[in-house]
Design an enzyme around this catalytic site. Structure first.
Site, PDB file in Angstrom:
ATOM      1  N   GLU A 212      10.273  18.281 -24.387  1.00  0.00           N
ATOM      2  CA  GLU A 212       9.558  18.675 -23.159  1.00  0.00           C
ATOM      3  C   GLU A 212      10.002  20.077 -22.710  1.00  0.00           C
ATOM      4  OE1 GLU A 212       7.048  16.990 -22.080  1.00  0.00           O
ATOM      5  OE2 GLU A 212       7.365  14.852 -22.475  1.00  0.00           O
TER       6      GLU A 212
ATOM      7  N   LYS B 153       3.755  11.535 -10.852  1.00  0.00           N
ATOM      8  CA  LYS B 153       2.902  10.673 -11.698  1.00  0.00           C
ATOM      9  C   LYS B 153       3.667   9.386 -11.966  1.00  0.00           C
ATOM     10  CE  LYS B 153      -0.200  13.587 -14.361  1.00  0.00           C
ATOM     11  NZ  LYS B 153      -0.585  14.006 -15.715  1.00  0.00           N
TER      12      LYS B 153
ATOM     13  N   HIS C 264       9.587   8.820 -26.895  1.00  0.00           N
ATOM     14  CA  HIS C 264       8.460   9.586 -26.362  1.00  0.00           C
ATOM     15  C   HIS C 264       8.583  11.074 -26.728  1.00  0.00           C
ATOM     16  CE1 HIS C 264       5.325  10.969 -23.686  1.00  0.00           C
ATOM     17  NE2 HIS C 264       6.179  11.751 -23.064  1.00  0.00           N
TER      18      HIS C 264
ATOM     19  N   LYS D 163       7.733  22.981 -13.633  1.00  0.00           N
ATOM     20  CA  LYS D 163       6.858  21.835 -13.393  1.00  0.00           C
ATOM     21  C   LYS D 163       6.362  21.837 -11.948  1.00  0.00           C
ATOM     22  CE  LYS D 163       5.714  17.133 -14.117  1.00  0.00           C
ATOM     23  NZ  LYS D 163       5.963  15.856 -14.736  1.00  0.00           N
TER      24      LYS D 163
ATOM     25  N   ARG E  27      -2.694  21.506 -13.802  1.00  0.00           N
ATOM     26  CA  ARG E  27      -1.631  20.543 -14.119  1.00  0.00           C
ATOM     27  C   ARG E  27      -1.831  19.918 -15.506  1.00  0.00           C
ATOM     28  NH1 ARG E  27       1.315  15.893 -10.419  1.00  0.00           N
ATOM     29  NH2 ARG E  27       2.625  15.189 -12.144  1.00  0.00           N
TER      30      ARG E  27
ATOM     31  N   ARG F 173       0.812  -1.239   0.000  1.00  0.00           N
ATOM     32  CA  ARG F 173       0.000   0.000   0.000  1.00  0.00           C
ATOM     33  C   ARG F 173       0.837   1.277   0.000  1.00  0.00           C
ATOM     34  NH1 ARG F 173      -2.976  -2.958   3.798  1.00  0.00           N
ATOM     35  NH2 ARG F 173      -4.718  -4.016   2.795  1.00  0.00           N
TER      36      ARG F 173
HETATM   37  N1  LIG Z   1       5.684  10.575 -14.903  1.00  0.00           N
HETATM   38  C1  LIG Z   1       5.694  11.639 -15.663  1.00  0.00           C
HETATM   39  O1  LIG Z   1       5.287  12.725 -15.260  1.00  0.00           O
HETATM   40  C2  LIG Z   1       6.246  11.526 -17.055  1.00  0.00           C
HETATM   41  C3  LIG Z   1       6.503  12.686 -17.801  1.00  0.00           C
HETATM   42  C4  LIG Z   1       7.079  12.557 -19.058  1.00  0.00           C
HETATM   43  C5  LIG Z   1       7.385  11.299 -19.557  1.00  0.00           C
HETATM   44  N2  LIG Z   1       7.104  10.194 -18.817  1.00  0.00           N
HETATM   45  C6  LIG Z   1       7.439   8.870 -19.318  1.00  0.00           C
HETATM   46  O2  LIG Z   1       8.849   8.788 -19.476  1.00  0.00           O
HETATM   47  C7  LIG Z   1       9.128   7.806 -20.464  1.00  0.00           C
HETATM   48  C8  LIG Z   1      10.186   8.339 -21.406  1.00  0.00           C
HETATM   49  O3  LIG Z   1      11.337   8.605 -20.664  1.00  0.00           O
HETATM   50  P1  LIG Z   1      12.769   8.677 -21.356  1.00  0.00           P
HETATM   51  O4  LIG Z   1      12.706   9.534 -22.545  1.00  0.00           O
HETATM   52  O5  LIG Z   1      13.727   8.994 -20.278  1.00  0.00           O
HETATM   53  O6  LIG Z   1      12.977   7.197 -21.947  1.00  0.00           O
HETATM   54  P2  LIG Z   1      13.707   5.884 -21.387  1.00  0.00           P
HETATM   55  O7  LIG Z   1      13.508   5.740 -19.953  1.00  0.00           O
HETATM   56  O8  LIG Z   1      13.303   4.784 -22.283  1.00  0.00           O
HETATM   57  O9  LIG Z   1      15.257   6.190 -21.642  1.00  0.00           O
HETATM   58  C9  LIG Z   1      15.683   6.408 -22.943  1.00  0.00           C
HETATM   59  C10 LIG Z   1      16.846   5.494 -23.341  1.00  0.00           C
HETATM   60  O10 LIG Z   1      18.065   6.028 -22.830  1.00  0.00           O
HETATM   61  C11 LIG Z   1      18.751   5.039 -22.088  1.00  0.00           C
HETATM   62  N3  LIG Z   1      19.450   5.758 -21.038  1.00  0.00           N
HETATM   63  C12 LIG Z   1      18.904   6.357 -19.972  1.00  0.00           C
HETATM   64  N4  LIG Z   1      19.823   7.063 -19.336  1.00  0.00           N
HETATM   65  C13 LIG Z   1      20.980   6.897 -19.984  1.00  0.00           C
HETATM   66  C14 LIG Z   1      22.286   7.401 -19.817  1.00  0.00           C
HETATM   67  N5  LIG Z   1      22.570   8.285 -18.854  1.00  0.00           N
HETATM   68  N6  LIG Z   1      23.250   7.002 -20.658  1.00  0.00           N
HETATM   69  C15 LIG Z   1      22.952   6.150 -21.688  1.00  0.00           C
HETATM   70  N7  LIG Z   1      21.747   5.671 -21.935  1.00  0.00           N
HETATM   71  C16 LIG Z   1      20.761   6.056 -21.080  1.00  0.00           C
HETATM   72  C17 LIG Z   1      17.678   4.104 -21.623  1.00  0.00           C
HETATM   73  O11 LIG Z   1      18.209   2.842 -21.312  1.00  0.00           O
HETATM   74  C18 LIG Z   1      16.779   4.077 -22.833  1.00  0.00           C
HETATM   75  O12 LIG Z   1      17.298   3.216 -23.811  1.00  0.00           O
HETATM   76  C19 LIG Z   1       7.838   7.480 -21.143  1.00  0.00           C
HETATM   77  O13 LIG Z   1       7.374   6.239 -20.700  1.00  0.00           O
HETATM   78  C20 LIG Z   1       6.898   8.579 -20.668  1.00  0.00           C
HETATM   79  O14 LIG Z   1       5.559   8.172 -20.619  1.00  0.00           O
HETATM   80  C21 LIG Z   1       6.562  10.289 -17.589  1.00  0.00           C
END
Ligand SMILES: NC(=O)c1ccc[n+]([C@@H]2O[C@H](COP(=O)([O-])OP(=O)(O)OC[C@H]3O[C@@H](n4cnc5c(N)ncnc54)[C@H](O)[C@@H]3O)[C@@H](O)[C@H]2O)c1
Length: 372
Positions: free
Chosen positions: A188, A146, A269, A230, A245, A124
């Protein structure tokens, strides 16, 4: 080993809790800082197979004196799913983690979202710390609580709000991030610039024109400003109840459908968000809210960041439109779009008709004459 150095701190004040975001260099080597946010004697570090060889040992060293387990998931958005979530629960149960355990998300937004959701639901709700390693996760995903996993029919539709104990942004991690991932994160940042306008937009415009890379001197400052922007949205509407938001979803209704229709495989993304931002600007333009010059500004910001803007010709627009109705921003069966009146002046609109939406999608297809 280089000395950890905190460059800026941004505090997020939510209804029930307050937590810090630290922005600095070599923070993953700051054992004292990492330990400060672990209250119990157990941690589970969740990461993936790309990030583990780069940073996992470093983080593990901070917890040498307590029970420290780690879980290395496969890499990719396709694994932000029920099966990975179950693997996290299994690891916690098999290693007898109690309610005072702390989960540590070491990675990009995928790892942050899934680890946060596991933390929100295990027994929980247990504590978690965000160690975001992509620019997208540093400016957006790690901030605001989130958490979610995807369903095959829709992105992030299973999730919850769960704030971390702290967010540690180590700018050094961006030096290993592939260029395409770095650029995707810029989408973003462009979104924030459209939401707040003013000095932030001017600064970003200048930095993008000079070629925004990991070596850009203003990198830390821009990331800190994004976290502050943010945090301001989250603080006034933590659970997205009043609509404030929801403005952070500018471009995302389009983006999530684009990701879903391509099985989360075609775009990163941030790249889908870039096309979504262009579509949102085009919708605002076609509804008469913005001048052509603002549409051109959005186009040029995205172009300077070397991001996609158009919907490829092979995308089935009717299928795309149908997927948009899986969006979480639906109210009374009406889609709510974040529209632009001017940079710094965006609002939620629930009156966009399906015909109008279809027209905008058609106009956003590459090669169409309505492009700017
Ligand atoms: N919770 C929220 O408020 C929120 C907001 C925006 C996006 N998101 C989510 O975030 C996700 C996208 O995140 P992302 O763009 O970070 O993608 P991701 O987590 O897939 O990372 C992108 C790629 O980079 C690699 N990577 C990460 N850090 C690295 C580093 N320092 N060096 C080398 N490789 C590295 C990862 O292994 C992956 O292959 C989506 O699922 C999206 O829905 C959530």
């Amino acid at each position: 080993m280089a000395k950890p150095n905190i460059y800026q701190q941004v505090d997020v004040q939510c209804i029930s809790e307050k937590y810090p975001i630290y922005i600095g260099n070599h923070l993953l080597s700051d054992h004292t800082l990492l330990q400060r946010y672990v209250a119990g004697s157990q941690v589970l570090i969740v990461t993936n197979k790309t990030i583990a060889p780069l940073y996992l040992d470093n983080v593990k060293q901070a917890f040498a004196g307590i029970q420290c387990n780690d879980l290395i998931l496969p890499d990719g958005e396709a694994y932000k799913n029920q099966q990975s979530l179950t693997t996290i629960y299994d690891t916690l149960v098999n290693h007898h983690h109690h309610r005072d355990t702390t989960l540590i998300a070491l990675g990009g937004g995928v790892i942050g979202d899934i680890t946060g959701f596991a933390a929100a639901t295990y027994q929980r709700g247990v504590a978690f710390i965000q160690l975001p390693t992509t620019i997208l996760a540093q400016v957006d995903a790690s901030v605001g609580g989130k958490t979610a996993i995807n369903h095959p029919q829709g992105k992030n539709i299973i999730g919850s709000f769960h704030q971390p104990q702290a967010v540690l942004i180590d700018l050094q991690t961006l030096t290993t991030l592939p260029t395409r991932e770095f650029r995707a994160g810029l989408a973003e940042i462009i979104k924030y610039a459209l939401l707040v306008g003013g000095d932030f937009l001017n600064l970003l415009n200048t930095v993008l024109a000079d070629g925004f890379t990991v070596k850009t001197p203003q990198l830390g400052d821009l990331i800190a400003q994004c976290c502050r922007i943010k945090a301001n949205f989250v603080q006034v509407d933590e659970r997205e109840e009043t609509g404030e938001r929801a403005l952070l979803n500018l471009g995302h209704t389009f983006a999530h459908a684009l990701e879903a229709i391509t099985n989360y495989k075609r775009w990163l993304h941030g790249e889908a968000v870039a096309i979504g931002l262009y579509c949102a600007a085009l919708l605002s333009y076609q509804l008469g809210h913005i001048q052509k010059s603002t549409l051109e500004l959005v186009n040029s910001l995205l172009s300077a960041a070397k991001l996609p803007r158009r919907i490829p010709k092979d995308i089935d627009l009717s299928g795309l439109q149908a997927l948009m109705f899986n969006d979480k921003k639906i109210k009374n069966k009406m889609l709510r779009f974040v529209l632009i009146k001017a940079p710094g002046n965006c609002y939620l609109d629930a009156s966009v008709t399906t015909d109008c939406l279809h027209h905008v999608l058609k106009s956003a297809v590459e090669g169409e004459t309505n492009e700017c």
